[in-house]
Design an enzyme around this catalytic site. Structure first.
Site, PDB file in Angstrom:
ATOM      1  N   SER A 165       0.845  -1.185   0.000  1.00  0.00           N
ATOM      2  CA  SER A 165       0.000   0.000   0.000  1.00  0.00           C
ATOM      3  C   SER A 165       0.886   1.244   0.000  1.00  0.00           C
ATOM      4  O   SER A 165       1.747   1.400   0.860  1.00  0.00           O
ATOM      5  CB  SER A 165      -0.889  -0.025   1.248  1.00  0.00           C
ATOM      6  OG  SER A 165      -1.646   1.152   1.337  1.00  0.00           O
ATOM      7  N   LYS A 179      -3.209   5.122  -2.536  1.00  0.00           N
ATOM      8  CA  LYS A 179      -4.218   5.843  -1.762  1.00  0.00           C
ATOM      9  C   LYS A 179      -4.666   7.041  -2.589  1.00  0.00           C
ATOM     10  O   LYS A 179      -3.817   7.749  -3.157  1.00  0.00           O
ATOM     11  CB  LYS A 179      -3.619   6.315  -0.433  1.00  0.00           C
ATOM     12  CG  LYS A 179      -3.341   5.173   0.539  1.00  0.00           C
ATOM     13  CD  LYS A 179      -4.634   4.609   1.097  1.00  0.00           C
ATOM     14  CE  LYS A 179      -4.364   3.607   2.209  1.00  0.00           C
ATOM     15  NZ  LYS A 179      -5.610   3.073   2.775  1.00  0.00           N
ATOM     16  N   ASP A 215     -14.101  -2.016   2.676  1.00  0.00           N
ATOM     17  CA  ASP A 215     -13.181  -2.229   3.796  1.00  0.00           C
ATOM     18  C   ASP A 215     -13.940  -1.804   5.063  1.00  0.00           C
ATOM     19  O   ASP A 215     -14.584  -2.628   5.734  1.00  0.00           O
ATOM     20  CB  ASP A 215     -11.907  -1.407   3.549  1.00  0.00           C
ATOM     21  CG  ASP A 215     -10.924  -1.379   4.709  1.00  0.00           C
ATOM     22  OD1 ASP A 215     -11.228  -1.952   5.769  1.00  0.00           O
ATOM     23  OD2 ASP A 215      -9.837  -0.777   4.586  1.00  0.00           O
ATOM     24  N   LYS A 258     -10.108  -7.506   7.313  1.00  0.00           N
ATOM     25  CA  LYS A 258      -9.125  -7.152   8.350  1.00  0.00           C
ATOM     26  C   LYS A 258      -9.671  -7.717   9.639  1.00  0.00           C
ATOM     27  O   LYS A 258     -10.741  -7.303  10.105  1.00  0.00           O
ATOM     28  CB  LYS A 258      -9.007  -5.633   8.493  1.00  0.00           C
ATOM     29  CG  LYS A 258      -8.322  -4.937   7.345  1.00  0.00           C
ATOM     30  CD  LYS A 258      -8.322  -3.436   7.587  1.00  0.00           C
ATOM     31  CE  LYS A 258      -7.644  -2.704   6.446  1.00  0.00           C
ATOM     32  NZ  LYS A 258      -7.963  -1.255   6.473  1.00  0.00           N
ATOM     33  N   ASP A 268      -7.455   3.024  -3.100  1.00  0.00           N
ATOM     34  CA  ASP A 268      -8.207   3.028  -1.837  1.00  0.00           C
ATOM     35  C   ASP A 268      -8.469   4.472  -1.422  1.00  0.00           C
ATOM     36  O   ASP A 268      -7.526   5.249  -1.248  1.00  0.00           O
ATOM     37  CB  ASP A 268      -7.388   2.304  -0.756  1.00  0.00           C
ATOM     38  CG  ASP A 268      -8.135   2.178   0.565  1.00  0.00           C
ATOM     39  OD1 ASP A 268      -9.319   2.580   0.637  1.00  0.00           O
ATOM     40  OD2 ASP A 268      -7.529   1.682   1.535  1.00  0.00           O
ATOM     41  N   GLY A 305      -4.440  -4.665   5.687  1.00  0.00           N
ATOM     42  CA  GLY A 305      -3.389  -4.445   6.685  1.00  0.00           C
ATOM     43  C   GLY A 305      -3.695  -3.203   7.489  1.00  0.00           C
ATOM     44  O   GLY A 305      -4.409  -2.312   7.022  1.00  0.00           O
ATOM     45  N   LYS A 307      -1.080  -0.822  -4.367  1.00  0.00           N
ATOM     46  CA  LYS A 307      -2.299  -0.049  -4.069  1.00  0.00           C
ATOM     47  C   LYS A 307      -1.903   1.406  -3.899  1.00  0.00           C
ATOM     48  O   LYS A 307      -0.918   1.706  -3.215  1.00  0.00           O
ATOM     49  CB  LYS A 307      -2.920  -0.627  -2.790  1.00  0.00           C
ATOM     50  CG  LYS A 307      -3.921   0.245  -2.065  1.00  0.00           C
ATOM     51  CD  LYS A 307      -4.715  -0.619  -1.087  1.00  0.00           C
ATOM     52  CE  LYS A 307      -4.838   0.019   0.277  1.00  0.00           C
ATOM     53  NZ  LYS A 307      -5.584  -0.831   1.223  1.00  0.00           N
ATOM     54  N   GLU A 365     -11.371   0.624  -3.587  1.00  0.00           N
ATOM     55  CA  GLU A 365     -11.653   0.235  -2.200  1.00  0.00           C
ATOM     56  C   GLU A 365     -12.299   1.390  -1.428  1.00  0.00           C
ATOM     57  O   GLU A 365     -11.786   2.499  -1.428  1.00  0.00           O
ATOM     58  CB  GLU A 365     -10.319  -0.170  -1.557  1.00  0.00           C
ATOM     59  CG  GLU A 365     -10.402  -0.623  -0.110  1.00  0.00           C
ATOM     60  CD  GLU A 365      -9.031  -1.015   0.438  1.00  0.00           C
ATOM     61  OE1 GLU A 365      -8.063  -1.156  -0.348  1.00  0.00           O
ATOM     62  OE2 GLU A 365      -8.909  -1.169   1.663  1.00  0.00           O
TER      63      GLU A 365
HETATM   64  O1  SMG Z   1      -0.545  -2.615   6.679  1.00  0.00           O
HETATM   65  O2  SMG Z   1       0.002  -2.506   4.599  1.00  0.00           O
HETATM   66  C1  SMG Z   1      -0.603  -2.073   5.575  1.00  0.00           C
HETATM   67  C2  SMG Z   1      -1.467  -0.857   5.419  1.00  0.00           C
HETATM   68  C3  SMG Z   1      -2.487  -1.053   4.369  1.00  0.00           C
HETATM   69  O3  SMG Z   1      -3.462   0.837   3.334  1.00  0.00           O
HETATM   70  C4  SMG Z   1      -3.494   0.083   4.266  1.00  0.00           C
HETATM   71  N1  SMG Z   1      -4.408   0.181   5.236  1.00  0.00           N
HETATM   72  O4  SMG Z   1      -7.673   1.436   4.632  1.00  0.00           O
HETATM   73  O5  SMG Z   1      -6.723  -0.307   3.913  1.00  0.00           O
HETATM   74  C5  SMG Z   1      -6.675   0.722   4.556  1.00  0.00           C
HETATM   75  C6  SMG Z   1      -5.422   1.193   5.237  1.00  0.00           C
HETATM   76  C7  SMG Z   1      -5.673   1.615   6.636  1.00  0.00           C
HETATM   77  C8  SMG Z   1      -4.463   2.011   7.347  1.00  0.00           C
HETATM   78  S1  SMG Z   1      -4.821   2.944   8.718  1.00  0.00           S
HETATM   79  C9  SMG Z   1      -3.428   2.863   9.635  1.00  0.00           C
HETATM   80 MG    MG Z   2      -8.725   0.358   3.071  1.00  0.00          MG
END
Ligand code: SMG
Ligand code: MG
Length: 373
Positions: A134, A164, A239, A263, A189, A291, A162, A214
């Site tokens: 990510s 953001k 998510d 998750k 995402d 994650g 991915k 996402e």
């Molecule tokens: O652990 O690789 C990871 C992070 C993956 O982008 C990621 N998580 O919305 O999916 C999501 C975000 C939330 C992270 S908030 C700390």
């Molecule tokens: Mg997400």
């Protein structure tokens, strides 16, 4: 097994680079690791809440309170199996991240005592899993910075990237990465940054041949996601909206969700995560493992989950080194071919390294008697 003591180790792990999403920029991972002592041995869990209630309503200080006053008193001194934990904690509404971390620690203790790995317990069908990564929004808002970061991940061997996104940082960065890597499995995402009014705009992402988009819209707007899914060619993945097996089934059957990000922390633990996997599999809906910037404790559990048969989409299962200079456990490491080996030692297969824990820890609280030291 009888639950005898619960100790929380609060740790601060500096991130290798800031992790910016549509809702927050994280510089240091502030994490609660929970150590449960039982009459058959110790187990570890990790809570995926953060310092502030921005990804979800849960946050670390509130987790400490709900553990101390509401959840741990229900477990203390009781003879339990890990499978009984969700029902014992069930009367307490909400707080899935807090509940999930305790369940994980009890599961780890139980599996270590019986000599079974977490992956085998969950029903793993793979020895190795492919890794995705990510990529945050660059701190300097520069596409060159994004390109350099993605170049690094591709060179390391990541099999899926991915990005953001948020309003103002969506079409152009996605176009640049897609043009540079025409065949790269790519997804985006938004962490709820758009609304129903943005459906036309979001459909512009269709030209980039993405694996999925996402959580584009607010987590409670099921109709918005359904309307988007009807219009958009790119599959809509949820998510934050997905909280339980029943709710996942509802979202799938309603048409709001074509792919599910699972998750365990967000859904109250790995038993609930497995149930969501089973529902999705029965509907032919692909799932992938999300994650929450976990340390090696939570990450080891995620890698085990990602080795179940329904996880046919590559997850956010990056190496410890993606986020941390130093992990609290032996690192989880992706091989050069973009695959990671699923831990096979009993339980999670990872425990904190005492020196690392000592160095990274900011507080230690014996929650069963309230002592800090
Ligand atoms: O652990 O690789 C990871 C992070 C993956 O982008 C990621 N998580 O919305 O999916 C999501 C975000 C939330 C992270 S908030 C700390
Ligand atoms: Mg997400």
């Amino acid at each position: 097994m009888r639950i005898e003591k619960v100790v929380v180790h609060r740790c601060a792990l500096p991130l290798v680079r800031p992790f910016r999403t549509s809702f927050f920029t994280e510089y240091t991972k502030d994490v609660l690791l929970v150590e449960v002592t039982t009459d058959v041995g110790t187990g570890w869990g990790e809570c995926v809440a953060a310092t502030d209630p921005l990804y979800s309503h849960e946050f670390n200080d509130a987790v400490m309170l709900v553990w101390r006053d509401h959840l741990i008193p229900r477990l203390m001194g009781r003879d339990v199996t890990a499978e009984e934990v969700p029902a014992i904690l069930g009367p307490v509404r909400g707080h899935p991240m807090a509940r999930g971390a305790l369940e994980l620690a009890v599961l780890d203790a139980q599996l270590r005592a019986s000599g079974q790995s977490f992956a085998s317990y969950l029903g793993s069908v793979h020895d190795r899993i492919p890794c995705g990564v990510s990529t945050g929004i660059p701190d300097d808002d520069s596409i060159d910075t994004l390109v350099a970061e993605v170049d690094g991940y591709v060179a390391e061997g990541y099999r899926r990237v991915k990005l953001k996104i948020q309003p103002g940082w969506d079409i152009e960065p996605t176009r640049v990465i897609r043009e540079r890597y025409p065949d790269l499995p790519l997804q985006v995402d938004a962490n709820q940054a758009y609304s129903r009014d943005d459906i036309d705009h979001l459909c512009r992402l269709d030209e980039f041949d993405l694996l999925l988009v996402e959580q584009p819209i607010h987590e409670e707007d099921y109709l918005g996601h359904k309307l988007l899914a009807e219009r958009m060619r790119t599959p809509v993945c949820l998510d934050e909206s997905v909280l339980s097996a029943d709710n996942a089934e509802s979202l799938i059957d309603y048409g709001a969700c074509e792919i599910v990000n699972i998750k365990a922390g967000r859904v109250g633990g790995y038993l609930s995560a497995k149930a969501i996997h089973d529902v999705a599999l029965s509907r032919g809906v692909p799932v992938w493992c999300g994650g929450m910037v976990e340390t090696g404790i939570g990450r080891a559990a995620n890698i085990a989950l990602a080795s179940l048969p329904g996880f046919t989409v590559i997850g956010d299962t990056s190496s410890s080194s993606r986020f941390f200079h130093q992990d609290v456990t032996e690192p989880l490491t992706m091989d050069a071919d973009g695959m990671m080996t699923v831990p096979t030692d009993p339980g999670l297969g990872r425990t904190p390294i005492p020196d690392a824990l000592e160095e990274l820890r900011t507080d230690r609280v014996i929650l069963t008697d309230g002592r800090h030291d």
